[in-house]
Design a protein around this motif. Structure first.
Motif, PDB file in Angstrom:
ATOM      1  N   UNK A  48     -26.103 -59.687 -11.265  1.00  0.00           N
ATOM      2  CA  UNK A  48     -26.526 -61.058 -11.540  1.00  0.00           C
ATOM      3  C   UNK A  48     -27.799 -61.054 -12.378  1.00  0.00           C
ATOM      4  N   UNK A  49     -27.859 -61.955 -13.342  1.00  0.00           N
ATOM      5  CA  UNK A  49     -29.023 -62.021 -14.218  1.00  0.00           C
ATOM      6  C   UNK A  49     -30.260 -62.469 -13.456  1.00  0.00           C
ATOM      7  N   UNK A  50     -30.085 -63.442 -12.558  1.00  0.00           N
ATOM      8  CA  UNK A  50     -31.218 -63.975 -11.790  1.00  0.00           C
ATOM      9  C   UNK A  50     -30.842 -64.091 -10.325  1.00  0.00           C
ATOM     10  N   UNK A  51     -31.835 -64.242  -9.484  1.00  0.00           N
ATOM     11  CA  UNK A  51     -31.571 -64.473  -8.065  1.00  0.00           C
ATOM     12  C   UNK A  51     -30.932 -65.840  -7.863  1.00  0.00           C
ATOM     13  N   UNK A  52     -31.281 -66.818  -8.716  1.00  0.00           N
ATOM     14  CA  UNK A  52     -30.671 -68.143  -8.617  1.00  0.00           C
ATOM     15  C   UNK A  52     -29.163 -68.057  -8.876  1.00  0.00           C
ATOM     16  N   UNK A  53     -28.770 -67.242  -9.863  1.00  0.00           N
ATOM     17  CA  UNK A  53     -27.340 -67.045 -10.121  1.00  0.00           C
ATOM     18  C   UNK A  53     -26.654 -66.430  -8.917  1.00  0.00           C
ATOM     19  N   UNK A  54     -27.315 -65.457  -8.279  1.00  0.00           N
ATOM     20  CA  UNK A  54     -26.729 -64.800  -7.106  1.00  0.00           C
ATOM     21  C   UNK A  54     -26.548 -65.802  -5.961  1.00  0.00           C
ATOM     22  N   UNK A  55     -27.558 -66.647  -5.734  1.00  0.00           N
ATOM     23  CA  UNK A  55     -27.459 -67.643  -4.664  1.00  0.00           C
ATOM     24  C   UNK A  55     -26.343 -68.636  -4.955  1.00  0.00           C
ATOM     25  N   UNK A  56     -26.261 -69.090  -6.210  1.00  0.00           N
ATOM     26  CA  UNK A  56     -25.237 -70.086  -6.564  1.00  0.00           C
ATOM     27  C   UNK A  56     -23.838 -69.492  -6.443  1.00  0.00           C
ATOM     28  N   UNK A  57     -23.620 -68.339  -7.064  1.00  0.00           N
ATOM     29  CA  UNK A  57     -22.277 -67.770  -7.104  1.00  0.00           C
ATOM     30  C   UNK A  57     -21.886 -67.089  -5.791  1.00  0.00           C
ATOM     31  N   UNK A  58     -22.863 -66.450  -5.133  1.00  0.00           N
ATOM     32  CA  UNK A  58     -22.556 -65.680  -3.930  1.00  0.00           C
ATOM     33  C   UNK A  58     -22.597 -66.473  -2.648  1.00  0.00           C
ATOM     34  N   UNK A  59     -23.269 -67.648  -2.674  1.00  0.00           N
ATOM     35  CA  UNK A  59     -23.402 -68.445  -1.452  1.00  0.00           C
ATOM     36  C   UNK A  59     -22.953 -69.888  -1.668  1.00  0.00           C
ATOM     37  N   UNK A  60     -23.621 -70.616  -2.539  1.00  0.00           N
ATOM     38  CA  UNK A  60     -23.385 -72.057  -2.653  1.00  0.00           C
ATOM     39  C   UNK A  60     -21.968 -72.377  -3.123  1.00  0.00           C
ATOM     40  N   UNK A  61     -21.416 -71.531  -3.990  1.00  0.00           N
ATOM     41  CA  UNK A  61     -20.044 -71.775  -4.464  1.00  0.00           C
ATOM     42  C   UNK A  61     -18.992 -71.389  -3.441  1.00  0.00           C
ATOM     43  N   UNK A  62     -19.412 -70.802  -2.324  1.00  0.00           N
ATOM     44  CA  UNK A  62     -18.447 -70.297  -1.337  1.00  0.00           C
ATOM     45  C   UNK A  62     -18.529 -71.026   0.001  1.00  0.00           C
ATOM     46  N   UNK A  63     -19.269 -72.122   0.057  1.00  0.00           N
ATOM     47  CA  UNK A  63     -19.370 -72.879   1.301  1.00  0.00           C
ATOM     48  C   UNK A  63     -19.601 -74.348   0.984  1.00  0.00           C
ATOM     49  N   UNK A  64     -19.118 -75.216   1.892  1.00  0.00           N
ATOM     50  CA  UNK A  64     -19.362 -76.650   1.735  1.00  0.00           C
ATOM     51  C   UNK A  64     -20.703 -77.063   2.321  1.00  0.00           C
ATOM     52  N   UNK A  65     -21.339 -76.142   3.054  1.00  0.00           N
ATOM     53  CA  UNK A  65     -22.652 -76.432   3.647  1.00  0.00           C
ATOM     54  C   UNK A  65     -23.703 -76.423   2.541  1.00  0.00           C
ATOM     55  N   UNK A  66     -24.534 -77.428   2.488  1.00  0.00           N
ATOM     56  CA  UNK A  66     -25.606 -77.522   1.484  1.00  0.00           C
ATOM     57  C   UNK A  66     -26.949 -77.235   2.155  1.00  0.00           C
ATOM     58  N   UNK A  67     -27.486 -76.043   1.994  1.00  0.00           N
ATOM     59  CA  UNK A  67     -28.783 -75.751   2.606  1.00  0.00           C
ATOM     60  C   UNK A  67     -29.871 -76.670   2.052  1.00  0.00           C
ATOM     61  N   UNK A  68     -30.694 -77.189   2.935  1.00  0.00           N
ATOM     62  CA  UNK A  68     -31.828 -78.019   2.526  1.00  0.00           C
ATOM     63  C   UNK A  68     -33.076 -77.182   2.272  1.00  0.00           C
TER      64      UNK A  68
END
Length: 341
Positions: A48-68
């Motif tokens: 992943x180019x950035x940690x933000x990309x890793x969080x988006x692709x590895x976590x946020x795109x794989x769950x309906x839960x939206x961390x606050x």
């Protein structure tokens, strides 16, 4: 109880938790204080180019839960709004995470703070005793982690709370004591003329020690990777690898004893990381505890301090979960390390 100010207020649920190392990133999401964390597959930073990309692709795109909110444990010093990671191309930018990933609150702590938080509550099935089975008391503790580098942290128990103490203890001096040490030391790779603990007690430190032994004995080194050294050393299939592992646990025992004295860690010293888990058979031999206890005039006190290997596969995330559930039980400093929308 006094009212919490904004920097001390609990992180709002759901909470994304991350253990970010130089090679791997591990994430989980805690929906509320009573839920079990939802784990996600380990991610490789190089993918992943950035940690933000890793969080988006590895976590946020794989769950309906939206961390606050997010609490991330990182390997590197935390200073300012742009935080480069040690041994990684990633740079953590909390303000960008808030604006681009939708977090309301981001807390960044040191990776070994998370390890220290974990050892506050680790149960017997998540640790393995090294040496005599001693009672674990509610008292200050310490954690050491030989891995890519050498992490050290303390955990002080005061005012009914656990207070993690991060630092750079892996860079303190380590000196020779035995005749064999005196033979080896001139051949160890130094940094600006000195041998720090991390020059020996980590993956590349194993290689440093092995190559020094080869030079002393006039033998051509044949083992190239730390895993090769530990595998042959534990199996007894290479004499110098076996001595390397034996000396490694001896030096680790000396340092662990010093750290126990520094923190008066009557609650125990915990060895974390993959190297510690792999070399448990060597740690259970007499050398480690003998070196740990050899602290005259305090040897009797040292014999009463338990030592463990952390066997929990996701100890840092477990520590972050404990903190996220009940932050009032921990004295985690947030000033300069917490960003809010």
């Amino acid at each position: 109880m006094p009212k919490l100010n904004n920097s001390e207020a609990p992180l709002p649920f759901p909470i994304l938790m991350g253990d970010i190392g130089g090679t791997n990133a591990r994430f989980s999401v805690l929906v509320d204080a009573y839920a079990e964390p939802k784990q996600f597959p380990n991610l490789h930073a190089a993918d992943f180019k950035t940690i933000d990309d890793a969080i988006k692709q590895g976590v946020l795109d794989k769950t309906s839960v939206r961390p606050r909110s997010a609490v991330l444990a990182i390997a590197g010093p935390i200073n300012g709004d742009e935080i480069p990671l040690t041994n990684s191309h990633w740079v953590v930018r909390p303000k960008t995470m808030i604006s681009d990933l939708g977090f309301e609150d981001v807390l960044i702590i040191n990776d070994f703070e998370a390890q220290a938080l974990a050892v506050a509550t680790l149960s017997g099935d998540a640790r393995e005793a090294i040496g005599p089975e001693l009672e674990t008391v509610v008292a200050s503790r310490a954690v050491l982690g030989p891995g890519t580098g050498l992490g050290v942290a303390g955990l002080v128990h005061a005012q009914h709370a656990w207070i993690p103490i991060p630092g750079e203890g892996g860079h303190i001096d380590l000196g020779p004591r035995s005749e064999r040490d005196l033979q080896i030391w001139p051949h160890l790779e130094a940094i600006e003329g000195r041998i720090s603990a991390e020059q020996i007690l980590c993956g590349r430190g194993l290689q440093n020690l092995y190559h020094a032994l080869c030079k002393v004995d006039g033998v051509q080194p044949t083992l190239k990777e730390p895993a090769d050294i530990t595998t042959h050393g534990l199996a007894g299939t290479d004499k110098l690898a076996e001595e390397t592992v034996s000396l490694f646990v001896t030096y680790l025992g000396r340092l662990a004893g010093d750290v126990a004295l520094l923190f008066m860690a009557r609650g125990g010293v915990y060895l974390s990381g993959g190297i510690s888990q792999k070399i448990i058979p060597a740690l259970k031999k007499p050398e480690f505890r003998a070196a740990f206890e050899d602290k005259a005039p305090h040897s009797a006190m040292m014999r009463a301090i338990p030592t463990y290997v952390v066997t929990h596969p996701l100890a840092a995330l477990e520590g972050l979960s404990s903190y996220a559930r009940m932050p009032q039980n921990f004295g985690v400093a947030t000033e300069g390390r917490r960003w809010r929308r």
